[in-house]
Design an enzyme around this catalytic site. Structure first.
Site, PDB file in Angstrom:
ATOM      1  N   ILE A 157       0.829  -1.206   0.000  1.00  0.00           N
ATOM      2  CA  ILE A 157       0.000   0.000   0.000  1.00  0.00           C
ATOM      3  C   ILE A 157       0.867   1.261   0.000  1.00  0.00           C
ATOM      4  O   ILE A 157       1.968   1.271   0.547  1.00  0.00           O
ATOM      5  CB  ILE A 157      -0.963   0.025   1.205  1.00  0.00           C
ATOM      6  CG1 ILE A 157      -0.205   0.166   2.522  1.00  0.00           C
ATOM      7  CG2 ILE A 157      -1.837  -1.217   1.225  1.00  0.00           C
ATOM      8  CD1 ILE A 157      -1.105   0.402   3.731  1.00  0.00           C
ATOM      9  N   CYS A 158       0.348   2.316  -0.631  1.00  0.00           N
ATOM     10  CA  CYS A 158       1.004   3.617  -0.608  1.00  0.00           C
ATOM     11  C   CYS A 158       0.556   4.353   0.649  1.00  0.00           C
ATOM     12  O   CYS A 158      -0.636   4.641   0.811  1.00  0.00           O
ATOM     13  CB  CYS A 158       0.628   4.439  -1.842  1.00  0.00           C
ATOM     14  SG  CYS A 158       1.213   3.763  -3.386  1.00  0.00           S
ATOM     15  N   LEU A 159       1.487   4.679   1.521  1.00  0.00           N
ATOM     16  CA  LEU A 159       1.144   5.378   2.753  1.00  0.00           C
ATOM     17  C   LEU A 159       1.048   6.877   2.508  1.00  0.00           C
ATOM     18  O   LEU A 159       1.601   7.405   1.539  1.00  0.00           O
ATOM     19  CB  LEU A 159       2.197   5.076   3.823  1.00  0.00           C
ATOM     20  CG  LEU A 159       2.304   3.592   4.204  1.00  0.00           C
ATOM     21  CD1 LEU A 159       3.487   3.371   5.126  1.00  0.00           C
ATOM     22  CD2 LEU A 159       1.021   3.107   4.850  1.00  0.00           C
TER      23      LEU A 159
END
Length: 223
Positions: A157-159
């Site tokens: 996931i892209c934080l």
């Protein structure tokens, strides 16, 4: 010297030293918690409140640090247990996770998000980086790989832009529980509704519906 049959009672001086040490440790923990909350500029009040209830970690150790890493793992589990209890008390239970190997370097579990009164569940996994806790773990949702641009290859996931600076400011106090709270939870809240509404993610009860409908249609035609 105590006579035979008498219980030895620690002298008052030792007791006071222990009490003073416990109070000092408590004050340091409270100060660290307050500093962590102050560093959370841009985060909503609810998230800050939850973070304030997750125990902070103290051991700066990664997977290659032997006994220090084992101590760190104990702190990680303590924080995760506390975070799970906080979620349950708020009727917001949303994940299950545990170490997948004895070394505690691989973690696996399940997370879920409720959208329009329906629960969407996803396998969850990640490895502990060699440079942990300076570097946060990269959380993976493999079944969502390729379904959103807010994700790297492999389902990582892209934080948010707020996460990495916050993690760096609070090293080594933040751990796995904080990564889930500040990284995965906001991602699910932002992305799952979009994925569901766009048809990229279907509820498990709907996935078998077309096949069942086709089978029923074929059966009716045959008769």
């Amino acid at each position: 010297m105590p006579r035979a049959g008498e219980n030895h009672i620690p002298i008052a001086g030792n007791t006071k030293v222990e009490e003073h040490g416990a109070k000092g440790e408590g004050r340091r923990a409270a100060a660290a918690a307050a500093a962590a909350i102050r560093s959370m500029e841009g985060w909503d009040r609810g998230t800050k409140s939850v973070v304030g209830e997750i125990p902070l970690l103290s051991t700066r150790a990664g997977p290659r640090d032997g006994d220090a890493w084992r101590q760190r793992l104990k702190e990680e589990y303590r924080a995760l247990i506390s975070y799970t209890s906080v979620n349950k008390s708020k009727d917001n239970d949303w994940f299950r996770i545990s170490a997948a190997n004895p070394e505690g370097t691989r973690w696996e579990g399940t997370c879920w998000y409720v959208h329009n009164l329906r629960r969407y569940e996803f396998p969850l996994q990640f490895d502990i980086p060699v440079a942990y806790p300076q570097v946060a773990p990269e959380i993976e949702l493999p079944t969502l790989d390729g379904k959103t641009h807010k994700m790297y290859r492999g389902g990582k996931i892209c934080l948010t832009v707020h996460f990495k600076p916050l993690w760096a400011k609070n090293c080594p106090r933040f751990g796995i529980a904080h990564a889930l709270c500040l990284g995965l939870a906001p991602w699910l809240a932002a992305e799952v509704p979009i994925l569901v509404d766009s048809g990229m993610v279907k509820h498990k009860d709907d996935e078998g519906a077309p096949a069942e409908a086709a089978a029923a249609s074929g059966s009716a035609a045959a008769s």
